[in-house]
Scaffold this motif. Structure first.
Motif, mmCIF file in Angstrom:
data_model
loop_
_atom_site.group_PDB
_atom_site.id
_atom_site.type_symbol
_atom_site.label_atom_id
_atom_site.label_comp_id
_atom_site.label_asym_id
_atom_site.label_seq_id
_atom_site.Cartn_x
_atom_site.Cartn_y
_atom_site.Cartn_z
ATOM 1 N N PRO A 62 -1.485 56.726 -13.056
ATOM 2 C CA PRO A 62 -2.415 55.656 -12.687
ATOM 3 C C PRO A 62 -2.464 55.463 -11.171
ATOM 4 N N VAL A 63 -3.641 55.344 -10.630
ATOM 5 C CA VAL A 63 -3.843 55.126 -9.192
ATOM 6 C C VAL A 63 -4.807 53.962 -9.021
ATOM 7 N N ASP A 64 -4.473 53.031 -8.120
ATOM 8 C CA ASP A 64 -5.335 51.869 -7.901
ATOM 9 C C ASP A 64 -6.368 52.104 -6.810
ATOM 10 N N LEU A 65 -6.076 52.992 -5.859
ATOM 11 C CA LEU A 65 -6.996 53.241 -4.750
ATOM 12 C C LEU A 65 -6.700 54.608 -4.147
ATOM 13 N N VAL A 66 -7.747 55.283 -3.676
ATOM 14 C CA VAL A 66 -7.582 56.572 -2.993
ATOM 15 C C VAL A 66 -8.092 56.424 -1.563
ATOM 16 N N LEU A 67 -7.234 56.794 -0.597
ATOM 17 C CA LEU A 67 -7.600 56.835 0.821
ATOM 18 C C LEU A 67 -7.646 58.312 1.203
ATOM 19 N N MET A 68 -8.845 58.850 1.477
ATOM 20 C CA MET A 68 -9.002 60.302 1.545
ATOM 21 C C MET A 68 -9.865 60.735 2.733
ATOM 22 N N ASP A 69 -9.419 61.803 3.362
ATOM 23 C CA ASP A 69 -10.186 62.418 4.439
ATOM 24 C C ASP A 69 -11.379 63.171 3.838
ATOM 25 N N ILE A 70 -12.481 63.249 4.589
ATOM 26 C CA ILE A 70 -13.656 63.969 4.103
ATOM 27 C C ILE A 70 -13.546 65.467 4.365
ATOM 28 N N ARG A 71 -13.193 65.851 5.602
ATOM 29 C CA ARG A 71 -13.167 67.270 5.965
ATOM 30 C C ARG A 71 -11.790 67.861 5.689
ATOM 31 N N MET A 72 -11.701 68.602 4.579
ATOM 32 C CA MET A 72 -10.470 69.308 4.224
ATOM 33 C C MET A 72 -10.839 70.746 3.890
ATOM 34 N N VAL A 73 -9.910 71.654 4.060
ATOM 35 C CA VAL A 73 -10.209 73.086 3.999
ATOM 36 C C VAL A 73 -10.588 73.541 2.587
ATOM 37 N N ARG A 74 -9.732 73.250 1.599
ATOM 38 C CA ARG A 74 -9.942 73.831 0.271
ATOM 39 C C ARG A 74 -10.984 73.082 -0.571
ATOM 40 N N MET A 75 -11.098 71.782 -0.404
ATOM 41 C CA MET A 75 -12.109 71.000 -1.123
ATOM 42 C C MET A 75 -12.428 69.773 -0.297
ATOM 43 N N SER A 76 -13.703 69.527 -0.059
ATOM 44 C CA SER A 76 -14.088 68.390 0.768
ATOM 45 C C SER A 76 -13.825 67.075 0.055
ATOM 46 N N GLY A 77 -13.707 66.016 0.855
ATOM 47 C CA GLY A 77 -13.506 64.693 0.283
ATOM 48 C C GLY A 77 -14.671 64.248 -0.569
ATOM 49 N N ILE A 78 -15.884 64.672 -0.217
ATOM 50 C CA ILE A 78 -17.068 64.300 -0.998
ATOM 51 C C ILE A 78 -16.996 64.914 -2.396
ATOM 52 N N GLU A 79 -16.623 66.207 -2.464
ATOM 53 C CA GLU A 79 -16.510 66.864 -3.766
ATOM 54 C C GLU A 79 -15.384 66.247 -4.585
ATOM 55 N N ALA A 80 -14.250 65.976 -3.932
ATOM 56 C CA ALA A 80 -13.122 65.353 -4.639
ATOM 57 C C ALA A 80 -13.511 63.955 -5.126
ATOM 58 N N LEU A 81 -14.294 63.241 -4.310
ATOM 59 C CA LEU A 81 -14.777 61.910 -4.696
ATOM 60 C C LEU A 81 -15.539 61.984 -6.011
ATOM 61 N N GLU A 82 -16.469 62.928 -6.108
ATOM 62 C CA GLU A 82 -17.268 63.057 -7.328
ATOM 63 C C GLU A 82 -16.402 63.382 -8.529
ATOM 64 N N ARG A 83 -15.426 64.265 -8.328
ATOM 65 C CA ARG A 83 -14.559 64.647 -9.440
ATOM 66 C C ARG A 83 -13.672 63.489 -9.888
ATOM 67 N N ILE A 84 -13.141 62.731 -8.928
ATOM 68 C CA ILE A 84 -12.280 61.598 -9.267
ATOM 69 C C ILE A 84 -13.085 60.507 -9.966
ATOM 70 N N LYS A 85 -14.315 60.252 -9.492
ATOM 71 C CA LYS A 85 -15.175 59.250 -10.123
ATOM 72 C C LYS A 85 -15.513 59.640 -11.558
#
Length: 455
Positions: A48-71
């Motif tokens: 369980p996670v209450d909040l994610v603090l995430m960088d957008i520009r990352m090498v293997r997967m962008s924060g935007i893509e990870a955002l969509e997957r987590i949502k």
């Protein structure tokens, strides 16, 4: 901030992630970390996670893509994104895809902390709202007593004193003043809180059935008694029994009630067994029982047995300072219930609400605002939405309000002003202010942070 709030920090820059881990951990949060988007997704799936603090520009997967997957995994998790490469287009894209907020590196640490606090407050309120809906659906929760006027402050101070005792309480006051809420507050603040809180409206039950309702009956005791029934006294054992409209109880039943109170035992209708009961009795009436005693329609000995402690609920016209808070509460509740976007009052509308006579008291105010919300075609209620209301001609218009003067403001502003006013009236005592507001000290502290009020 409670350690039960878990934040996942995601950044492929090890130095920056370590700095954030140290900084945010120092604010009292429970932390997890991930070095890329894929690891963040795996972490959210695993724990369980209450909040994610995430960088957008990352090498293997962008924060935007990870955002969509987590949502897609859990749309309720607030995600705060960070980037050193700011652009309007990127911000818009992030917010459209469900980001809670968007922060620019190098981070403003004060803004970061405020953003995290607000995001977690948002999710906490959503959880509380869901819990309240579930509780209301099962009838297990009573509405809050709202108000910090002198009249209500005195009443609730007495409630706190009385609740700790075992004394029988008589609550008097006009219809619609919240007598049942006061009874519930007594029970839920008492040592009997873990026990049942059982309610009986004496005016709603016929004389022939009231004895069975209160004391129970044996199978076959009368026509239609096809099974044994436990009465409300037995149901309330080790808890509290609330008898509303006790003045409507017939004389014959008053005699039997007096015996139960004196002996702490009863016999079911049609039965012989004596049953001991341990019940704290709370009664309410809108009638003048002293006058009824004089007229012979209420037993004097029962009156004195019930009136160990008397609490008088003030009519709304004697606590006009509370009307803005009550109105804001009902507006928020009924707007959500009816899926309307109404969220404000104009100054003229609020002035009318404050200076109306309210013969039906809080119940009338509640029904009036519900009707206005349902029929409103705007996001703001004006005096035209309250047709039929008139100002009290005896009111001199000098009402000291527990809040700001203008009322065409968001409800959060009214809440902020109410908290500031209550804290000032409590001379900075946060425990006392929280009690008057009907919230916990922890919740008060969180709201002080939210509104940037002095801690």
């Amino acid at each position: 901030m409670p350690t039960s709030h878990r934040i996942l920090i995601v950044d492929d820059d090890t130095a920056h992630r370590t700095m954030l881990f140290t900084l945010v951990g120092g604010w009292g949060y429970d932390l997890m970390e991930a070095d890329d988007g894929e690891s963040a997704i795996a972490a959210v799936e695993a724990e369980p996670v209450d909040l994610v603090l995430m960088d957008i520009r990352m090498v293997r997967m962008s924060g935007i893509e990870a955002l969509e997957r987590i949502k897609a995994i859990n749309p309720a998790i607030p995600i705060v994104l960070m980037t050193a490469y700011a652009s309007v287009e990127m911000a818009v894209e992030a917010l459209k895809k469900g980001a809670y907020d968007y922060l620019i590196k190098p981070l403003d640490f004060d803004k970061l902390r405020l953003t995290l606090d607000r995001a977690l407050e948002h999710i906490r309120l959503k959880k509380e709202n869901q819990q309240l809906k579930q509780q209301l659906a099962t009838g297990s929760r009573y509405p809050l007593i709202i108000g910090n006027s002198p009249a209500m402050t005195r009443l609730m101070e007495t409630v706190a004193q009385v609740a700790a005792s075992e004394a029988t309480v008589m609550i008097t006051g006009e219809s619609g003043t919240g007598k049942e809420l006061v009874a519930a507050a007594i029970h839920h603040s008492s040592p009997r809180e873990a026990g049942p809180f059982v309610k009986v409206n004496c005016a709603a039950i016929t004389e022939t059935l009231l004895e069975s309702e209160l004391f129970g009956h044996e199978k076959g005791a009368f026509t239609g008694a096809d099974r044994l029934k436990e009465g409300r006294f037995v149901q309330a054992n080790e808890g509290s029994l609330f008898l509303d409209e006790v003045g409507e109880m017939p004389i014959s039943m008053q005699v039997k009630l007096l015996r139960v109170l004196q002996e702490r035992e009863l016999t079911r209708v049609g039965g012989e067994a004596v049953i001991a009961v341990d019940v704290r009795l709370i009664v309410a009436t809108n009638q003048d029982l002293v006058q009824m005693v004089a007229q012979g329609s209420f037993r004097e000995d029962l009156y004195y047995r019930l009136n160990v402690v008397e609490l008088k609920t003030p009519p709304l016209r004697q606590r006009r300072e509370d009307i803005p808070l009550l109105a804001a509460h009902f507006l928020s509740h009924f707007a959500e219930k009816n899926r309307k976007s109404v969220d404000q009052f104009t100054p003229r509308a609020m002035d009318l609400l404050i200076h109306h006579t309210w013969p039906g008291n809080v119940r009338e105010l509640m029904n009036t605002i519900e009707r206005a919300v349902v029929l409103s075609r705007s996001t703001c209620l004006d005096e035209d939405d309250f047709t039929g209301l008139t100002a009290d001609p005896s009111d001199n218009g000098t009402v000291s309000l527990a809040g700001s003067t203008p009322f065409d403001v968001p409800l959060e502003e009214i809440e902020k002003d109410a908290i500031a006013h209550t804290l000032a009236s409590a001379k900075g005592n946060k425990s006392e202010a929280a009690r008057r507001l009907g919230i916990t000290r922890k919740t008060l502290r969180e709201k002080l942070k939210k509104y940037n009020l002095p801690l």
